[in-house]
Design an enzyme around this catalytic site. Structure first.
Site, PDB file in Angstrom:
ATOM      1  N   SER A  55       0.850  -1.194   0.000  1.00 40.80           N
ATOM      2  CA  SER A  55       0.000   0.000   0.000  1.00 40.80           C
ATOM      3  C   SER A  55       0.883   1.240   0.000  1.00 40.80           C
ATOM      4  O   SER A  55       2.044   1.198   0.443  1.00 40.80           O
ATOM      5  CB  SER A  55      -0.898   0.015   1.249  1.00 40.80           C
ATOM      6  OG  SER A  55      -1.573   1.245   1.384  1.00 40.80           O
ATOM      7  N   TYR A  88      -2.189  -0.095  10.790  1.00 42.43           N
ATOM      8  CA  TYR A  88      -2.283  -0.540   9.399  1.00 42.43           C
ATOM      9  C   TYR A  88      -1.021  -0.168   8.632  1.00 42.43           C
ATOM     10  O   TYR A  88      -0.448  -0.993   7.908  1.00 42.43           O
ATOM     11  CB  TYR A  88      -3.512   0.072   8.733  1.00 42.43           C
ATOM     12  CG  TYR A  88      -3.626  -0.258   7.262  1.00 42.43           C
ATOM     13  CD1 TYR A  88      -3.955  -1.551   6.850  1.00 42.43           C
ATOM     14  CD2 TYR A  88      -3.399   0.709   6.282  1.00 42.43           C
ATOM     15  CE1 TYR A  88      -4.047  -1.861   5.500  1.00 42.43           C
ATOM     16  CE2 TYR A  88      -3.502   0.404   4.941  1.00 42.43           C
ATOM     17  CZ  TYR A  88      -3.827  -0.884   4.553  1.00 42.43           C
ATOM     18  OH  TYR A  88      -3.923  -1.191   3.207  1.00 42.43           O
TER      19      TYR A  88
END
Length: 265
Positions: free
Chosen positions: A145, A158
């Site tokens: 990501s 995260y």
């Protein structure tokens, strides 16, 4: 668009029941690849299996798998190896996030993200690596990501998982660089999937980034197009990677200037 390199190749995809994983599976099948689809929802996988086999006449294998269960990972991959001797590509796509301030996250939620995003990815990779090393070829694609490059407020845990994924991916790439095994990191920005239904219960972040969201189909096309190439990293959209470069060069300035946007979660 078909990738002729994939014809008759065996491709494992985790998190294949929806979103990017499903789009990758369809594009691989379109290119004539045999796909092995792994996800927690077996009923959904059965529907996908029937659809892809009917439309593309390729072999579609499905297995129920929660990648956070390392024992289950071992058992499922051993079943796959018994049925298919050679694995050409592994796409580690399974993952999820929860966007809340660090002090609002429970330890269980943090462990859950690390168990899926990091340990699950590593467990799946460690299962296919001996096969690929014996074959003398293969490609491991890890869906990371942009959060693995730029940490933002309310995504501390995260972002930490995705930083870990990039660290693992970059190290692995160097370890196998002379063994004809390719390792690619994929760093997408916000994607139009159900990810945000779980990640951001308020819906505020999804609204704030709606105009820059990319589609699963777009991500999948870039991933499938890079399969069986030496592509080191895929950053989507391309312009967003400029932010990570600026962050690396001028972290303090970036955090200060980007604060109004980064705090919109």
């Amino acid at each position: 668009m078909k990738n002729e390199r994939l014809r008759h190749k065996n491709i494992i995809i985790t998190g294949a029941s929806s979103g990017v994983g499903l789009s990758i599976a369809e594009k691989c099948a379109t290119s004539g690849a045999n796909v092995i689809l792994l996800a927690r929802r077996l009923d959904v996988l059965k529907e996908i299996q029937e659809d892809l086999q009917n439309r593309y006449s390729v072999r579609v294998m499905i297995f129920k798998l929660d990648v956070s269960d390392t024992d289950e990972v071992k058992n499922v991959f051993q079943q796959i190896f018994q049925e298919i001797g050679e694995i050409d590509i592994l796409v580690n796509n399974a993952g999820f996030g929860i966007f809340r301030s660090a002090h609002e996250l429970s330890i269980e939620e943090i462990k859950g993200m690390f168990s899926v995003n990091v340990m699950g990815l590593i467990a799946c990779t460690n299962m296919v690596l001996p096969i690929m090393l014996k074959q003398g070829k293969g490609h491991i694609i890890n869906i990371a990501s942009q959060a693995g490059k730029i940490a933002t407020p309310k995504s501390s845990a995260y972002a930490a998982t995705k930083h870990a994924v990039l660290g693992f991916t970059n190290s692995l790439r160097m370890e196998v660089s002379d063994r004809n095994i390719f390792v690619t990191a994929v760093n997408p920005g916000p994607i139009e999937t159900n990810f945000f239904k779980r990640a951001d219960e308020t819906g505020n972040y999804e609204k704030s980034v709606k105009r820059v969201m990319i589609t699963p189909d777009y991500v999948a096309s870039k991933v499938v197009g890079a399969m069986l190439t030496k592509r080191r990293e895929i950053n989507l959209p391309g312009w967003m990677n400029a932010g990570s470069i600026l962050f690396a060069l001028f972290p303090g300035l970036f955090e200060k200037a980007g604060k109004p946007f980064l705090n919109k979660k």
